[in-house]
Design a protein around this motif. Sequence first.
Motif, PDB file in Angstrom:
ATOM      1  N   ASN B  29      28.010 -11.616  19.823  1.00 29.83           N
ATOM      2  CA  ASN B  29      28.115 -11.556  21.278  1.00 29.83           C
ATOM      3  C   ASN B  29      29.263 -10.694  21.792  1.00 29.83           C
ATOM      4  O   ASN B  29      29.233 -10.224  22.915  1.00 29.83           O
ATOM      5  CB  ASN B  29      28.263 -12.970  21.859  1.00 29.83           C
ATOM      6  N   HIS B  30      30.293 -10.573  20.982  1.00 27.74           N
ATOM      7  CA  HIS B  30      31.450  -9.793  21.435  1.00 27.74           C
ATOM      8  C   HIS B  30      31.731  -8.693  20.423  1.00 27.74           C
ATOM      9  O   HIS B  30      31.896  -8.988  19.247  1.00 27.74           O
ATOM     10  CB  HIS B  30      32.685 -10.678  21.569  1.00 27.74           C
ATOM     11  N   HIS B  31      31.816  -7.471  20.896  1.00 33.51           N
ATOM     12  CA  HIS B  31      32.000  -6.359  19.966  1.00 33.51           C
ATOM     13  C   HIS B  31      33.348  -5.687  20.106  1.00 33.51           C
ATOM     14  O   HIS B  31      33.479  -4.502  19.894  1.00 33.51           O
ATOM     15  CB  HIS B  31      30.876  -5.330  20.136  1.00 33.51           C
ATOM     16  N   GLU B  32      34.381  -6.446  20.435  1.00 33.32           N
ATOM     17  CA  GLU B  32      35.668  -5.770  20.617  1.00 33.32           C
ATOM     18  C   GLU B  32      36.659  -6.042  19.497  1.00 33.32           C
ATOM     19  O   GLU B  32      37.821  -6.244  19.751  1.00 33.32           O
ATOM     20  CB  GLU B  32      36.312  -6.035  21.976  1.00 33.32           C
ATOM     21  N   HIS B  33      36.146  -6.057  18.258  1.00 37.81           N
ATOM     22  CA  HIS B  33      37.025  -6.075  17.096  1.00 37.81           C
ATOM     23  C   HIS B  33      38.074  -7.175  17.132  1.00 37.81           C
ATOM     24  O   HIS B  33      39.269  -6.909  17.111  1.00 37.81           O
ATOM     25  CB  HIS B  33      37.709  -4.702  16.937  1.00 37.81           C
ATOM     26  N   PRO B  34      37.650  -8.417  17.212  1.00 36.97           N
ATOM     27  CA  PRO B  34      38.593  -9.522  17.322  1.00 36.97           C
ATOM     28  C   PRO B  34      39.312  -9.797  16.008  1.00 36.97           C
ATOM     29  O   PRO B  34      38.858  -9.380  14.945  1.00 36.97           O
ATOM     30  CB  PRO B  34      37.702 -10.709  17.681  1.00 36.97           C
ATOM     31  N   VAL B  91      41.698   4.314  19.402  1.00 34.50           N
ATOM     32  CA  VAL B  91      42.666   3.218  19.435  1.00 34.50           C
ATOM     33  C   VAL B  91      43.656   3.439  20.568  1.00 34.50           C
ATOM     34  O   VAL B  91      44.317   4.477  20.622  1.00 34.50           O
ATOM     35  CB  VAL B  91      43.441   3.132  18.102  1.00 34.50           C
ATOM     36  N   CYS B  92      43.741   2.466  21.449  1.00 34.22           N
ATOM     37  CA  CYS B  92      44.695   2.572  22.564  1.00 34.22           C
ATOM     38  C   CYS B  92      46.075   2.150  22.090  1.00 34.22           C
ATOM     39  O   CYS B  92      46.266   1.040  21.596  1.00 34.22           O
ATOM     40  CB  CYS B  92      44.260   1.710  23.742  1.00 34.22           C
ATOM     41  N   ILE B  93      47.044   3.040  22.257  1.00 35.25           N
ATOM     42  CA  ILE B  93      48.395   2.744  21.771  1.00 35.25           C
ATOM     43  C   ILE B  93      49.101   1.718  22.651  1.00 35.25           C
ATOM     44  O   ILE B  93      50.125   1.181  22.254  1.00 35.25           O
ATOM     45  CB  ILE B  93      49.279   4.017  21.684  1.00 35.25           C
ATOM     46  N   HIS B  94      48.562   1.459  23.843  1.00 38.95           N
ATOM     47  CA  HIS B  94      49.209   0.462  24.703  1.00 38.95           C
ATOM     48  C   HIS B  94      48.673  -0.938  24.477  1.00 38.95           C
ATOM     49  O   HIS B  94      49.427  -1.849  24.183  1.00 38.95           O
ATOM     50  CB  HIS B  94      49.075   0.851  26.178  1.00 38.95           C
ATOM     51  N   LYS B  97      43.444  -1.822  22.016  1.00 36.99           N
ATOM     52  CA  LYS B  97      41.989  -1.893  22.077  1.00 36.99           C
ATOM     53  C   LYS B  97      41.388  -0.869  21.121  1.00 36.99           C
ATOM     54  O   LYS B  97      41.947   0.216  20.930  1.00 36.99           O
ATOM     55  CB  LYS B  97      41.535  -1.588  23.513  1.00 36.99           C
ATOM     56  N   VAL B  98      40.250  -1.208  20.516  1.00 40.62           N
ATOM     57  CA  VAL B  98      39.582  -0.290  19.610  1.00 40.62           C
ATOM     58  C   VAL B  98      38.154  -0.070  20.084  1.00 40.62           C
ATOM     59  O   VAL B  98      37.405  -1.025  20.259  1.00 40.62           O
ATOM     60  CB  VAL B  98      39.564  -0.839  18.165  1.00 40.62           C
ATOM     61  N   ILE B  99      37.807   1.189  20.325  1.00 38.82           N
ATOM     62  CA  ILE B  99      36.475   1.535  20.805  1.00 38.82           C
ATOM     63  C   ILE B  99      35.763   2.317  19.707  1.00 38.82           C
ATOM     64  O   ILE B  99      36.325   3.270  19.164  1.00 38.82           O
ATOM     65  CB  ILE B  99      36.572   2.394  22.090  1.00 38.82           C
ATOM     66  N   ASP B 100      34.545   1.899  19.381  1.00 39.22           N
ATOM     67  CA  ASP B 100      33.787   2.618  18.355  1.00 39.22           C
ATOM     68  C   ASP B 100      33.227   3.914  18.899  1.00 39.22           C
ATOM     69  O   ASP B 100      32.838   3.997  20.063  1.00 39.22           O
ATOM     70  CB  ASP B 100      32.604   1.754  17.878  1.00 39.22           C
TER      71      ASP B 100
END
Lengths: 149, 149
Positions: B29-34, B91-94, B97-100
């Motif tokens: 359900n969640h795809h934000e690399h938990p 990859v957001c350095i702040h 967050k990781v976006i595929d």
Amino acid sequence: MIDRFIQICKEANLNITPQRIVIYKELLNHHEHPDAETIYRRVKEQFPTISLATIYKTLDTFVKIGLLSPFRSGAGTTRYDTNIEHHHHLVCIHCDKVIDISHDALANLPIESLPLEDFQVINHQVEIKGVCGDCQKKSKQTMKSQTTN
Amino acid sequence: MIDRFIQICKEANLNITPQRIVIYKELLNHHEHPDAETIYRRVKEQFPTISLATIYKTLDTFVKIGLLSPFRSGAGTTRYDTNIEHHHHLVCIHCDKVIDISHDALANLPIESLPLEDFQVINHQVEIKGVCGDCQKKSKQTMKSQTTN
DNA sequence: GTAGATGCAAAATGTTTGCTCTAAT
DNA sequence: ATTAGAGCAAACATTTTGCATCTAC
């Protein structure tokens, strides 16, 4: 060599301490992306009273003034790269060794032409996973001894 | 969906437990690399008796059967990617967050033509560092409030 | 019934922090 | 003399482990 280091420290308003010098020299002499613990073990031989906390604090400081770049290894420690130029990594999945590689084909990726929407790119790094030469030899030896036993 | 999961578990000789099912559903359900902690918090709402150790053991198991791929975030936790296809990361350095991202230009690097000597390549992954849209908005807001104050 | 999984608590890692004392400037 | 840094121990965060209990098969 060490003069450059003293130069950089002065520019950053950092005191030049024997601990910082010995850690910096250690980093210059070995280029295999050590972690804090590894640096601690090595530096302790020349400087037995140094503490692990000093290693961590010093590495942190060196990262902040741009002398090192940190990265996370698969094994779960933070490792430090004295190579702060744009470069890429070969990572051995067996021994976790990291080998630097620089090559135009990896440096000049067409990042601008990717559909990144509102993501603002700073840089990129290619990680090539595989098996290093040493580990290939080792696994061949293991296979040989397994068939002969 | 969940059938495929049951299929894979059976092939791997794994028992199908409610804990594994609820963790797998959460991952779908969640795809934000938990990371493990994040999964734990979410799963606990539906399954309050579950323990963090079970989360860790289950994620480990899922990695072993190829259902997930793990990677280390800059923040120091192991994060899990349900996307096991060849893909790359923004990859957001702040906010970390990781976006595929999948793109031919990144998939088809001329790895074979690189001077890798005896390193045996398995795969590669490009990590593009930068600032995500959300963090750009936030920093603009901060700057605005700083100038008006 | 049995092997394998869960849940708890304890331990093991890796890293950070607070504080006192020391040393560099 | 002043201020930054070192060293110690304690705290912290993340992950792993041992073991008794439970449950899927």
